[in-house]
Design an enzyme around this catalytic site. Structure first.
Site, short mmCIF file in Angstrom:
data_model
loop_
_atom_site.label_atom_id
_atom_site.label_comp_id
_atom_site.label_asym_id
_atom_site.label_seq_id
_atom_site.Cartn_x
_atom_site.Cartn_y
_atom_site.Cartn_z
CB SER A 144 -0.89 0.02 1.25
OG SER A 144 -1.56 1.26 1.38
CE1 TYR A 158 -4.04 -2.59 5.06
CE2 TYR A 158 -3.46 -0.35 4.42
CZ TYR A 158 -3.82 -1.63 4.08
OH TYR A 158 -3.96 -1.97 2.75
#
Length: 249
Positions: A144, A158
């Site tokens: 990501s 995250y």
């Protein structure tokens, strides 16, 4: 000749589903892995078969190391596995400051996003390595662009897990480059999936659009296209790379 087989983890929806369908259209038989969304996985399998492809749905929580080997065994019933896409990942369905993230959520996110990815990579190397008689192949890990800024105030936990994915990708790529295995990553930016709605912010991608040079979030199929390029022979000299798919952000 046996079909090439791709395993796509977390493939019942969103980016994972798009990758599974793209892989099938590229000629792979696909194992559609899911953790809990059996209906979603069945829908992806149906779509692949509707396009003339071959696929199986398989339930396995990748954070359970005992579940990973049987997943590869099931995939092998379709043919030789030569492609593995580590897409399974969670945010903990929570948005907020790191100080407020419960320990149980931290553990679960790290178990799935980091430990689970490692377990799948380990099994992939065991099965694919030419050193042990395997066919070679390619692993793509979904990261990501949250790793760039760290997602303060939203998903710092995250982002940290995806930072680990990037490091693992580079390290493993060097380890197995001489064993016929390429290892790369794709780092999506804001993408139009259900991930944000599940965490309580269904408009998050739209709100971020002004910060993206291209002015919009990605579609899952655009991320899938990047994954398929890395799996393909056209990327035959690419390993240890993490490719951002983020509209310039």
């Amino acid at each position: 000749m046996d079909a090439r087989v791709a395993i796509v983890t977390g493939a019942s929806r969103g980016i994972g589903a798009a990758i599974a369908v793209r892989a099938a259209k590229a000629g792979y038989s696909v194992l559609v892995n899911y953790s809990s969304d059996a209906a979603g996985a069945a829908s992806v399998v149906e779509e692949i078969r509707g396009c003339g492809g071959d696929a199986l749905a398989h339930q396995a929580d990748v954070s359970d190391p005992a579940a990973v080997g049987p997943m590869f065994d099931q995939a092998a019933t379709l043919g030789p596995v030569t492609a593995v896409v580590n897409n399974a990942g969670i945010t903990g369905n929570l948005i907020g400051d790191l100080v407020d993230v419960p320990p149980a959520t931290v553990r679960r996110v790290m178990d799935v996003n980091v430990s689970g990815l490692i377990y799948v990579c380990q099994e992939a190397v065991r099965r694919l390595s030419t050193r042990t008689g395997g066919p070679g192949g390619s692993i793509v890990n979904i990261s990501s662009t949250a790793t760039k800024a760290g997602s303060p105030g939203t998903w710092a936990h995250y982002a940290a897990s995806k930072g680990a994915v990037d490091v693992l990708t580079v390290g493993l790529a060097s380890e197995v480059a001489s064993q016929g295995i390429r290892v790369n990553g794709v780092a999506p930016g804001s993408t139009n999936t259900g991930l944000h709605a599940a965490a309580g912010m269904p408009d998050r991608v739209e709100r971020l659009n002004p910060t993206i040079p291209m002015g919009r979030g990605a579609e899952p199929d655009e991320v899938a296209a990047a994954v398929m390029w890395l799996l393909s022979g056209e990327a035959g000299y690419v390993t240890g790379a993490v490719l951002p798919v983020a509209g310039g952000r």
